[in-house]
Design an enzyme around this catalytic site. Structure first.
Site, PDB file in Angstrom:
ATOM      1  N   LYS A 240       1.848   4.384   9.167  1.00 42.07           N
ATOM      2  CA  LYS A 240       0.671   3.446   8.644  1.00 42.07           C
ATOM      3  C   LYS A 240      -0.694   3.674   9.165  1.00 42.07           C
ATOM      4  O   LYS A 240      -1.553   3.757   8.519  1.00 42.07           O
ATOM      5  CB  LYS A 240       1.126   2.170   9.019  1.00 42.07           C
ATOM      6  CG  LYS A 240       2.514   1.832   8.451  1.00 42.07           C
ATOM      7  CD  LYS A 240       2.470   2.309   6.916  1.00 42.07           C
ATOM      8  CE  LYS A 240       3.965   1.974   6.277  1.00 42.07           C
ATOM      9  NZ  LYS A 240       4.238   2.568   4.866  1.00 42.07           N
TER      10      LYS A 240
ATOM     11  N   LYS B 107      -0.134  -3.740  14.966  1.00 39.82           N
ATOM     12  CA  LYS B 107       0.633  -3.211  14.050  1.00 39.82           C
ATOM     13  C   LYS B 107       1.525  -1.958  14.476  1.00 39.82           C
ATOM     14  O   LYS B 107       1.003  -1.181  15.143  1.00 39.82           O
ATOM     15  CB  LYS B 107       0.081  -3.050  12.696  1.00 39.82           C
ATOM     16  CG  LYS B 107      -0.623  -4.048  11.910  1.00 39.82           C
ATOM     17  CD  LYS B 107      -1.278  -3.844  10.664  1.00 39.82           C
ATOM     18  CE  LYS B 107      -1.593  -5.113   9.981  1.00 39.82           C
ATOM     19  NZ  LYS B 107      -2.124  -4.780   8.396  1.00 39.82           N
TER      20      LYS B 107
ATOM     21  N   GLY C 182       5.766  -3.582   6.299  1.00 40.83           N
ATOM     22  CA  GLY C 182       6.845  -5.004   5.799  1.00 40.83           C
ATOM     23  C   GLY C 182       7.043  -5.897   7.040  1.00 40.83           C
ATOM     24  O   GLY C 182       7.738  -6.820   7.102  1.00 40.83           O
ATOM     25  N   GLY C 183       6.020  -5.725   7.933  1.00 41.54           N
ATOM     26  CA  GLY C 183       5.694  -6.737   8.939  1.00 41.54           C
ATOM     27  C   GLY C 183       6.658  -6.422  10.354  1.00 41.54           C
ATOM     28  O   GLY C 183       6.593  -7.131  11.388  1.00 41.54           O
TER      29      GLY C 183
ATOM     30  N   GLU D 205      -1.305  -0.633   2.765  1.00 43.91           N
ATOM     31  CA  GLU D 205      -0.453   0.465   2.851  1.00 43.91           C
ATOM     32  C   GLU D 205      -0.317   1.183   1.391  1.00 43.91           C
ATOM     33  O   GLU D 205      -0.627   0.561   0.437  1.00 43.91           O
ATOM     34  CB  GLU D 205       0.999  -0.119   3.085  1.00 43.91           C
ATOM     35  CG  GLU D 205       1.164  -0.454   4.500  1.00 43.91           C
ATOM     36  CD  GLU D 205       2.533  -1.367   4.823  1.00 43.91           C
ATOM     37  OE1 GLU D 205       3.297  -1.212   4.211  1.00 43.91           O
ATOM     38  OE2 GLU D 205       2.413  -2.218   5.844  1.00 43.91           O
TER      39      GLU D 205
ATOM     40  N   ARG E  66       7.141   4.888  -3.876  1.00 43.02           N
ATOM     41  CA  ARG E  66       8.304   4.740  -4.638  1.00 43.02           C
ATOM     42  C   ARG E  66       7.908   3.663  -5.741  1.00 43.02           C
ATOM     43  O   ARG E  66       6.985   3.148  -5.991  1.00 43.02           O
ATOM     44  CB  ARG E  66       9.411   3.733  -3.749  1.00 43.02           C
ATOM     45  CG  ARG E  66       8.847   2.654  -3.324  1.00 43.02           C
ATOM     46  CD  ARG E  66       9.713   1.719  -2.502  1.00 43.02           C
ATOM     47  NE  ARG E  66       9.308   0.270  -2.125  1.00 43.02           N
ATOM     48  CZ  ARG E  66       8.525  -0.110  -1.366  1.00 43.02           C
ATOM     49  NH1 ARG E  66       8.139   0.872  -0.233  1.00 43.02           N
ATOM     50  NH2 ARG E  66       8.158  -1.320  -1.364  1.00 43.02           N
TER      51      ARG E  66
ATOM     52  N   VAL F 203      10.150  -3.067  -6.906  1.00 41.54           N
ATOM     53  CA  VAL F 203      11.030  -4.069  -7.447  1.00 41.54           C
ATOM     54  C   VAL F 203      10.252  -4.480  -8.627  1.00 41.54           C
ATOM     55  O   VAL F 203      10.616  -4.748  -9.453  1.00 41.54           O
ATOM     56  CB  VAL F 203      11.451  -5.093  -6.517  1.00 41.54           C
ATOM     57  CG1 VAL F 203      12.215  -6.085  -7.234  1.00 41.54           C
ATOM     58  CG2 VAL F 203      12.423  -4.627  -5.155  1.00 41.54           C
TER      59      VAL F 203
ATOM     60  N   ARG G 199      12.050 -13.455  -8.459  1.00 42.29           N
ATOM     61  CA  ARG G 199      13.461 -12.821  -7.830  1.00 42.29           C
ATOM     62  C   ARG G 199      14.456 -13.774  -7.602  1.00 42.29           C
ATOM     63  O   ARG G 199      14.404 -14.675  -6.848  1.00 42.29           O
ATOM     64  CB  ARG G 199      13.136 -11.789  -6.456  1.00 42.29           C
ATOM     65  CG  ARG G 199      12.136 -10.889  -6.765  1.00 42.29           C
ATOM     66  CD  ARG G 199      12.076 -10.064  -5.352  1.00 42.29           C
ATOM     67  NE  ARG G 199      10.949  -9.084  -5.310  1.00 42.29           N
ATOM     68  CZ  ARG G 199      10.697  -8.391  -4.671  1.00 42.29           C
ATOM     69  NH1 ARG G 199      11.451  -7.831  -3.824  1.00 42.29           N
ATOM     70  NH2 ARG G 199       9.796  -7.501  -4.709  1.00 42.29           N
TER      71      ARG G 199
END
Ligand code: MV4
Length: 449
Positions: A116, A157, A163-164, A287, A291, A294, A337
């Protein structure tokens, strides 16, 4: 075009990729873990290979077994889906070493964007706006100097994160040292890389991301933005929509332009996503995901583009089918979702009893669910994605509410009721909620229960 593609995934995305491949006349190879033998993605594929037991580390992440399945079946390409090996640069490299085309960007791009701090530095050099902050922090004293320079509150970070994980907000200097130690330990434990950097903490930002497509000829287009601010405390998204509501045309256009410039700067190939935090009239690069995501389906509904098909075509060396001027947003799409999860989003295992999924005009369901499916604790809890499209956002919300009311998944706890509560919520209906919306809704629901 490819003759045969191995789908290195499971669940709804494996079903989704299988469909796109068949439409292109490509034969498909499924892989599965022992408990997934009866899965829909296995039934729908032309052939299938068991790659190991239930634990993902021994099956869906088992590179030697997956490569063996690809070679034995005579596949010429591997689609990784999302999660698992989708952003593993080494896997992409190993595919190439074995004469298999990895459906995604170059391994170097995956590696650069996976780190990152590196990704941020590359974007800053490409004139993409980034959150004010530091480079890698060599020590706690470095952190004190950097935090003082950007001003409190700050966010620590992990460079290997995303993603945290390994992320800590720090409001005052007194809390910096302990937060640094905790974040470093968390990053070390999760990624075997404890390196941290810090940023100015943005207050109540929205998560807005831009879809891009790049081909091997250097053509790059954007396919608009998605608002994914409705996230669980675990940073997993629950509701996503396209286009982003209450976003001025100037900022929207700017985000699109920045995303294309960013993708060009890294020579991006395949489908990718630039994530931004938007605070007021400011947008900062956060970020890049290398890919298919979802939530790609909301973009597909609004733009009428099959993004997985484009990924396969691009990987096979074909030119982008669509120019930027051909990509026009039409109406509004919302995705919910449906996860196998109880209250507080804790995983729910069990066997699906009754399964009745919604449908009808403007409703799309991407799912691998069927009556009798054993929902195991091994994997991601996603059972179905319900996507509602309407001419307007209000129409999409009403269509989604009706679709959720028609959704029956017996035997396990699901997020259907939570999604329905989001659709009813006045702040959500007004549009433009920030990332703290769902945690606050959860607290309010718990308080009134
Ligand atoms: C931030 C932030 C506030 N300020 N960075 C969360 C996951 C990781 N990808 C980055 N994240 C954040 N970075 C600064 N400088 C707030 C978050 C954040 C968040 C971001 C997007 C969606 C949901 C979130 C929930 C909590 C925190």
């Amino acid at each position: 075009m490819f003759k045969k593609v191995l789908i290195a995934n499971r669940g709804e995305i494996a079903v989704r990729v299988n469909r796109a491949a068949h439409e292109l006349g490509i034969a498909t190879v499924a892989i599965f873990s022992e408990p997934d033998r009866a899965s829909l993605h296995v039934r729908n594929a032309d052939e299938s290979f068991c790659v190991g037991p239930g634990a993902a580390a021994r099956s869906y992440l088992n590179i030697p077994n997956i490569i063996s399945a690809a070679l034995i079946s005579g596949a010429d390409a591997v689609h990784p889906g999302y999660g698992f090996l989708a952003e593993n640069a080494r896997f992409a490299e190993i595919c190439a070493d074995h004469g298999l085309c990895f459906v995604g960007p170059a391994p170097e791009t995956i590696a650069q964007m996976g780190d990152k701090a590196t990704a941020k530095a590359i974007m800053r050099d490409a004139k993409v706006p980034t959150t004010p902050g530091s480079d890698i922090l060599a020590s706690v004293s470095d952190a004190f100097v950097a935090a003082r320079a950007v001003g409190y509150p700050v966010m620590l970070k992990a460079t290997a994160g995303g993603g945290g994980k390994g992320m800590r907000a720090v409001n005052v200097p007194d809390d910096l040292e302990s937060a640094f130690m905790v974040a470093q330990a968390e990053a070390e434990a999760n990624f075997k890389d404890g390196r941290l950097y810090l940023e100015k903490l943005l207050e109540q930002p929205r998560h807005i991301e831009v879809q891009v497509l790049g081909d091997t000829f250097g053509n790059v287009v954007h396919v608009g933005e998605r608002d994914c601010s409705v996230q669980k405390p675990s940073h997993q998204k629950l509701v996503e929509e396209a286009p982003a509501p209450v976003l001025g045309d100037a900022l929207r256009t700017k985000l699109h332009r920045i995303a294309v410039a960013a993708a060009r700067a890294v020579g991006y190939r395949s489908a990718g996503t630039l994530e931004f935090l938007v605070s007021g009239d400011d947008a900062f690069f956060m970020e890049m995901n290398t890919r298919i995501q979802v939530e790609h389906s909301v973009t597909e509904m609004v733009y009428g583009v099959d993004l997985v098909r484009e990924q396969l075509r691009i990987a096979a060396g074909e030119k982008l089918e669509l120019a930027q001027r051909d990509l026009v947003a039409r109406g509004h799409a919302i995705e919910c979702r449906i996860n196998a999860e109880g209250a507080d989003f804790t995983p729910a295992a069990g066997t699906l009893g009754d399964v009745a999924l919604p449908g009808g005009f403007g409703v799309r369901v991407d799912s691998h669910a069927y009556a009798g499916l054993v929902v195991s604790p091994f994997y991601d809890a996603l059972l179905a994605k319900i996507i509602a499209h309407g001419r307007t956002r209000d129409e999409a919300i009403e269509r989604m509410s009706a679709a959720l009311a028609d959704t029956h998944l017996g035997g396990v706890k699901t997020t259907v009721a939570t999604c329905a509560a989001v659709m009813r919520d006045e702040r959500f209906r007004a549009g433009g909620v920030a990332i703290d919306f769902l945690p606050a809704l959860g607290t309010a629901a718990a308080a009134s229960a």
